[in-house]
Write a protein that holds these residues in place. Structure first.
Motif, PDB file in Angstrom:
ATOM      1  N   PRO A 192       0.846  -1.206   0.000  1.00 45.62           N
ATOM      2  CA  PRO A 192       0.000   0.000   0.000  1.00 45.62           C
ATOM      3  C   PRO A 192       0.878   1.250   0.000  1.00 45.62           C
ATOM      4  O   PRO A 192       1.932   1.272   0.615  1.00 45.62           O
ATOM      5  CB  PRO A 192      -0.789  -0.112   1.296  1.00 45.62           C
ATOM      6  CG  PRO A 192       0.003  -1.007   2.159  1.00 45.62           C
ATOM      7  CD  PRO A 192       0.768  -1.924   1.264  1.00 45.62           C
ATOM      8  N   PHE A 193       0.493   2.267  -0.722  1.00 41.88           N
ATOM      9  CA  PHE A 193       1.218   3.532  -0.740  1.00 41.88           C
ATOM     10  C   PHE A 193       0.214   4.654  -0.854  1.00 41.88           C
ATOM     11  O   PHE A 193      -0.901   4.467  -1.336  1.00 41.88           O
ATOM     12  CB  PHE A 193       2.246   3.571  -1.865  1.00 41.88           C
ATOM     13  CG  PHE A 193       1.671   3.316  -3.229  1.00 41.88           C
ATOM     14  CD1 PHE A 193       1.233   4.373  -3.997  1.00 41.88           C
ATOM     15  CD2 PHE A 193       1.569   2.028  -3.729  1.00 41.88           C
ATOM     16  CE1 PHE A 193       0.691   4.128  -5.244  1.00 41.88           C
ATOM     17  CE2 PHE A 193       1.040   1.803  -4.977  1.00 41.88           C
ATOM     18  CZ  PHE A 193       0.600   2.849  -5.740  1.00 41.88           C
ATOM     19  N   TRP A 194       0.617   5.802  -0.438  1.00 44.63           N
ATOM     20  CA  TRP A 194      -0.296   6.939  -0.418  1.00 44.63           C
ATOM     21  C   TRP A 194       0.058   8.003  -1.454  1.00 44.63           C
ATOM     22  O   TRP A 194      -0.618   8.998  -1.564  1.00 44.63           O
ATOM     23  CB  TRP A 194      -0.327   7.566   0.979  1.00 44.63           C
ATOM     24  CG  TRP A 194       1.018   8.003   1.454  1.00 44.63           C
ATOM     25  CD1 TRP A 194       1.555   9.224   1.312  1.00 44.63           C
ATOM     26  CD2 TRP A 194       1.963   7.214   2.124  1.00 44.63           C
ATOM     27  NE1 TRP A 194       2.801   9.281   1.840  1.00 44.63           N
ATOM     28  CE2 TRP A 194       3.081   8.021   2.361  1.00 44.63           C
ATOM     29  CE3 TRP A 194       2.033   5.882   2.558  1.00 44.63           C
ATOM     30  CZ2 TRP A 194       4.220   7.579   3.000  1.00 44.63           C
ATOM     31  CZ3 TRP A 194       3.142   5.464   3.192  1.00 44.63           C
ATOM     32  CH2 TRP A 194       4.241   6.301   3.411  1.00 44.63           C
ATOM     33  N   PHE A 195       1.157   7.767  -2.227  1.00 49.56           N
ATOM     34  CA  PHE A 195       1.523   8.717  -3.270  1.00 49.56           C
ATOM     35  C   PHE A 195       0.828   8.366  -4.573  1.00 49.56           C
ATOM     36  O   PHE A 195       0.508   7.203  -4.833  1.00 49.56           O
ATOM     37  CB  PHE A 195       3.030   8.701  -3.529  1.00 49.56           C
ATOM     38  CG  PHE A 195       3.863   9.317  -2.456  1.00 49.56           C
ATOM     39  CD1 PHE A 195       3.479  10.506  -1.853  1.00 49.56           C
ATOM     40  CD2 PHE A 195       5.044   8.728  -2.047  1.00 49.56           C
ATOM     41  CE1 PHE A 195       4.254  11.088  -0.873  1.00 49.56           C
ATOM     42  CE2 PHE A 195       5.817   9.296  -1.074  1.00 49.56           C
ATOM     43  CZ  PHE A 195       5.431  10.483  -0.473  1.00 49.56           C
ATOM     44  N   SER A 196       0.678   9.362  -5.401  1.00 51.19           N
ATOM     45  CA  SER A 196       0.159   9.093  -6.730  1.00 51.19           C
ATOM     46  C   SER A 196       1.320   8.612  -7.614  1.00 51.19           C
ATOM     47  O   SER A 196       2.485   8.659  -7.229  1.00 51.19           O
ATOM     48  CB  SER A 196      -0.462  10.369  -7.315  1.00 51.19           C
ATOM     49  OG  SER A 196       0.545  11.335  -7.531  1.00 51.19           O
ATOM     50  N   LYS A 197       1.006   8.156  -8.815  1.00 51.58           N
ATOM     51  CA  LYS A 197       2.032   7.594  -9.706  1.00 51.58           C
ATOM     52  C   LYS A 197       3.110   8.618 -10.064  1.00 51.58           C
ATOM     53  O   LYS A 197       4.278   8.279 -10.151  1.00 51.58           O
ATOM     54  CB  LYS A 197       1.350   7.050 -10.965  1.00 51.58           C
ATOM     55  CG  LYS A 197       2.263   6.260 -11.842  1.00 51.58           C
ATOM     56  CD  LYS A 197       1.504   5.595 -12.957  1.00 51.58           C
ATOM     57  CE  LYS A 197       2.457   4.718 -13.731  1.00 51.58           C
ATOM     58  NZ  LYS A 197       1.811   3.955 -14.763  1.00 51.58           N
ATOM     59  N   GLU A 198       2.749   9.871 -10.294  1.00 53.02           N
ATOM     60  CA  GLU A 198       3.722  10.900 -10.636  1.00 53.02           C
ATOM     61  C   GLU A 198       4.663  11.176  -9.472  1.00 53.02           C
ATOM     62  O   GLU A 198       5.850  11.403  -9.641  1.00 53.02           O
ATOM     63  CB  GLU A 198       3.017  12.203 -11.036  1.00 53.02           C
ATOM     64  CG  GLU A 198       2.194  12.112 -12.298  1.00 53.02           C
ATOM     65  CD  GLU A 198       0.795  11.546 -12.019  1.00 53.02           C
ATOM     66  OE1 GLU A 198       0.285  11.681 -10.892  1.00 53.02           O
ATOM     67  OE2 GLU A 198       0.225  10.949 -12.934  1.00 53.02           O
ATOM     68  N   GLN A 199       4.130  11.183  -8.267  1.00 51.07           N
ATOM     69  CA  GLN A 199       4.950  11.433  -7.096  1.00 51.07           C
ATOM     70  C   GLN A 199       5.947  10.294  -6.862  1.00 51.07           C
ATOM     71  O   GLN A 199       7.086  10.528  -6.476  1.00 51.07           O
ATOM     72  CB  GLN A 199       4.073  11.627  -5.856  1.00 51.07           C
ATOM     73  CG  GLN A 199       3.274  12.909  -5.892  1.00 51.07           C
ATOM     74  CD  GLN A 199       2.307  12.988  -4.733  1.00 51.07           C
ATOM     75  OE1 GLN A 199       1.781  11.983  -4.272  1.00 51.07           O
ATOM     76  NE2 GLN A 199       2.054  14.224  -4.273  1.00 51.07           N
ATOM     77  N   ILE A 200       5.522   9.064  -7.126  1.00 49.59           N
ATOM     78  CA  ILE A 200       6.416   7.915  -6.968  1.00 49.59           C
ATOM     79  C   ILE A 200       7.538   7.986  -8.002  1.00 49.59           C
ATOM     80  O   ILE A 200       8.697   7.725  -7.688  1.00 49.59           O
ATOM     81  CB  ILE A 200       5.637   6.595  -7.102  1.00 49.59           C
ATOM     82  CG1 ILE A 200       4.741   6.423  -5.890  1.00 49.59           C
ATOM     83  CG2 ILE A 200       6.575   5.409  -7.243  1.00 49.59           C
ATOM     84  CD1 ILE A 200       3.880   5.203  -5.936  1.00 49.59           C
TER      85      ILE A 200
END
Length: 190
Positions: free
Chosen positions: A4-12
């Protein structure tokens, strides 16, 4: 497996790019000391320290690439400087080229050493040659430069036709009991 992650794809993607740059910089910093041991790739300040350690001084107007070569080959040059073959190798390693070295010539003092090289080799490397003789030359020896001027010449192989021949005369073998008069005129020409 999905984390699970809380960043969006661009932020990752931005975080991965920043981490990649950071670890590349860390790797460069970690490898820097190892790269400083090689005189061909080290920083110039470190090169001067290595040169001091190996007893090599940079002469006025010496290109950095030549200075790096002299520092790189300092140990092997010092080891081989005592022999004629080793002295020739020093000249080859440092880019001067092939030279001839003659010692103990008839009619010349025993301490004179002739170094034969072309006029272009002498003109292009005069300071380097002087430094090499001072640094690696044998004590109690006098060195003389002899200029070799290559002269091109051509040899043509040609054919010329000669005819030759030979005559062979043989006597027939003698047999027991035969008189010599029987075969006195009996010979073969071939």
């Amino acid at each position: 497996m999905q984390l699970p992650f809380w960043f969006s794809k661009e932020q990752i993607s931005a975080l991965a790019a920043a981490a990649s740059q950071w670890f590349a910089k860390l790797q460069e910093w970690a490898l820097w000391p190892a790269m400083q041991n090689n005189p061909e790739t080290c920083a110039e300040a470190v090169l001067n320290l290595i040169a001091w350690q190996r007893d090599i001084d940079r002469f006025k107007g010496e290109p950095l690439s030549l200075f790096r070569k002299r520092v790189k080959y300092a140990y092997i040059n010092a080891k081989e400087a005592g022999s004629v073959v080793g002295f020739k190798r020093i000249f080859m390693r440092l880019g001067i080229g092939y030279v001839e070295i003659e010692e103990r010539m008839d009619g010349v003092d025993w301490d004179v050493v002739d170094i034969q090289l072309s006029d272009t080799q002498l003109a292009e490397n005069q300071q380097l040659l002087t430094v090499l003789i001072q640094h690696y030359g044998r004590t109690c020896r006098r060195y003389r430069w002899k200029i070799i001027t290559p002269v091109p010449f051509y040899v043509r192989a040609g054919e010329f036709n000669n005819t030759y021949g030979y005559d062979h005369a043989a006597v027939s073998p003698c047999t027991v009991g035969v008189r010599a008069e029987e075969f006195s005129n009996d010979f073969v020409m071939s």
